[in-house]
Design an enzyme around this catalytic site. Structure first.
Site, PDB file in Angstrom:
ATOM      1  CG  ASP A 124      73.951  22.813  44.565  1.00 51.16           C
ATOM      2  OD1 ASP A 124      73.324  23.587  45.435  1.00 51.16           O
ATOM      3  OD2 ASP A 124      73.564  21.777  44.077  1.00 51.16           O
ATOM      4  CG  ASP A 196      76.257  19.567  48.569  1.00 54.08           C
ATOM      5  OD1 ASP A 196      77.052  19.261  48.698  1.00 54.08           O
ATOM      6  OD2 ASP A 196      75.727  19.695  47.713  1.00 54.08           O
ATOM      7  CG  HIS A 245      70.709  20.878  48.561  1.00 53.17           C
ATOM      8  ND1 HIS A 245      70.881  21.108  47.251  1.00 53.17           N
ATOM      9  CD2 HIS A 245      72.790  20.943  48.899  1.00 53.17           C
ATOM     10  CE1 HIS A 245      71.905  20.835  47.008  1.00 53.17           C
ATOM     11  NE2 HIS A 245      72.807  20.663  47.801  1.00 53.17           N
ATOM     12  CG  ASP A 247      68.526  26.383  48.633  1.00 52.06           C
ATOM     13  OD1 ASP A 247      68.073  24.965  48.799  1.00 52.06           O
ATOM     14  OD2 ASP A 247      69.047  26.768  48.490  1.00 52.06           O
ATOM     15  CB  CYS A 346      69.835  26.318  43.516  1.00 50.86           C
ATOM     16  SG  CYS A 346      68.587  25.695  44.526  1.00 50.86           S
TER      17      CYS A 346
END
Length: 365
Positions: A124, A196, A245, A247, A346
């Protein structure tokens, strides 16, 4: 813990670069794995309502700065240790962040926070682009000092030749955040650059990014200019009203192979010629505690090389689909880590991968 203790050993007669990582799939040689030790519930801010699960919002509002449940943290830490051992067993150098006390309240001239969060998700905060470590200007106030846990590592990499690109430290004043929930609008304005790092994915000379409730156009432009013309940074659309995010929406596993969320992914000309695999639905029980994200974190896998992927052990439909697609899957228990907002991608920062620059995506207009 001193920087010297954290310094990985170089190769005799052929010292590897301190930092070298251009893609999400080249053979992994060194990685940072996060830690949930001393983690606390984040102080509440209204912009979080767009992304935090409804079931967790009352906890965040009431318990900001209080320790995360000790039994759940212990179970997740055991999984993180097991994951680290799996990586070491495959010849990957694993480094960990400094233990820090996230429960300490802090303040700026503009706002205060009852504490931090954790050091569990280095993806992050940090991103490696080639030989550079980028430090993101995150928009959650509770994460303002999260970089402290990784500072010794970053300094060590810098002293051994890596470039260090910290983004401008944001003020995070009220001007940055939209009030209310206007349909189609992001929680962050264009007051200052924020992003992020987990909203970006790396494809050699290309980076792909989504706009989200934590990443604005100002932040994307800052990174684009900071990296220079050597890299192309392209914004892609996703169909996710709670975007935070990228991903868990798409995961490039090898050149020409993209794992995608079956509903959030929006086709883009960049991926012309790529094989696209919609991820099977996650198998997480409906009553599993999830404080930060949805069960679709199941597709947040980590590529060890273009043929090998780490996957949560109980995600059997995903393992079967990836195996049929030609991958070797390394199953690892990780559901307790899910609880705290991430999975294998992550919780890692891949600092060294073999390979160099390349072009993998279609040319732009």
């Amino acid at each position: 813990m001193s920087d010297e203790v954290r310094r990985p050993e170089g190769r005799s007669g052929n010292t590897r670069p301190a930092v070298n990582s251009y893609t999400e799939w080249d053979p992994l040689r060194e990685v940072v794995v996060g830690s949930l030790q001393n983690g606390v519930f984040p102080g509440w801010q209204e912009s979080m309502s767009q992304v935090v699960p409804d079931s967790a919002q009352p906890l965040f509002r009431e318990l900001g700065g209080a320790p995360l449940p000790a039994d759940l943290v212990k179970a997740a830490e055991e999984e993180l240790e097991g994951f680290a051992e799996v990586l070491k067993g495959r010849g990957v150098t694993v480094v960990r962040p400094e233990p820090v006390q996230h429960r300490t309240p802090f303040a700026t001239p503009h706002w205060s926070s009852p504490g931090g969060l954790y050091a569990g998700m280095p993806r992050d905060l940090l991103m490696v682009v080639g030989d550079a470590i980028v430090e993101a200007p995150m928009s959650w106030r509770s994460r303002y000092y999260e970089g402290d846990a990784f500072r010794s590592l970053i300094k060590s990499y810098f002293r051994r030749g890596a470039r260090w690109l910290p983004a401008p430290r944001p003020q995070l004043t009220d001007e940055l955040f939209r009030t209310g929930e206007a349909a189609g609008e992001w929680a962050v304005t264009e007051f200052e650059p924020v992003f992020d790092a987990a909203d970006f994915l790396r494809f050699g000379r290309d980076l792909v990014v989504q706009r989200s409730h934590v990443t604005n156009a100002f932040g994307i432009d800052w990174l684009r200019r900071s990296l220079g013309p050597e890299f192309r940074v392209t914004v892609v659309d996703t169909d996710d009203p709670h975007a935070m995010h990228i991903d868990a929406t798409m995961a490039p596993l090898a050149p020409g192979k993209l794992l995608v969320h079956p509903e959030r992914y929006v086709p883009h000309p960049l991926f012309e010629g790529w094989e696209i695999l919609p991820a099977p639905a996650p198998t997480l029980p409906a009553d599993w505690p999830m404080y930060f994200c949805s069960p679709w974190v199941s597709m947040n896998v980590l590529s060890l090389d273009p043929e090998t992927v780490v996957v949560e052990r109980q995600e059997r439909p995903l393992i079967d689909a990836l195996t049929a697609w030609g991958f070797h899957c390394v199953p690892v228990d990780f559901r307790h880590v899910y609880t705290f907002g991430g999975s294998f991608h992550c919780v890692t920062l891949d600092t060294v991968r073999e390979g160099g620059t390349g072009r993998y995506l279609a040319p732009g207009e």
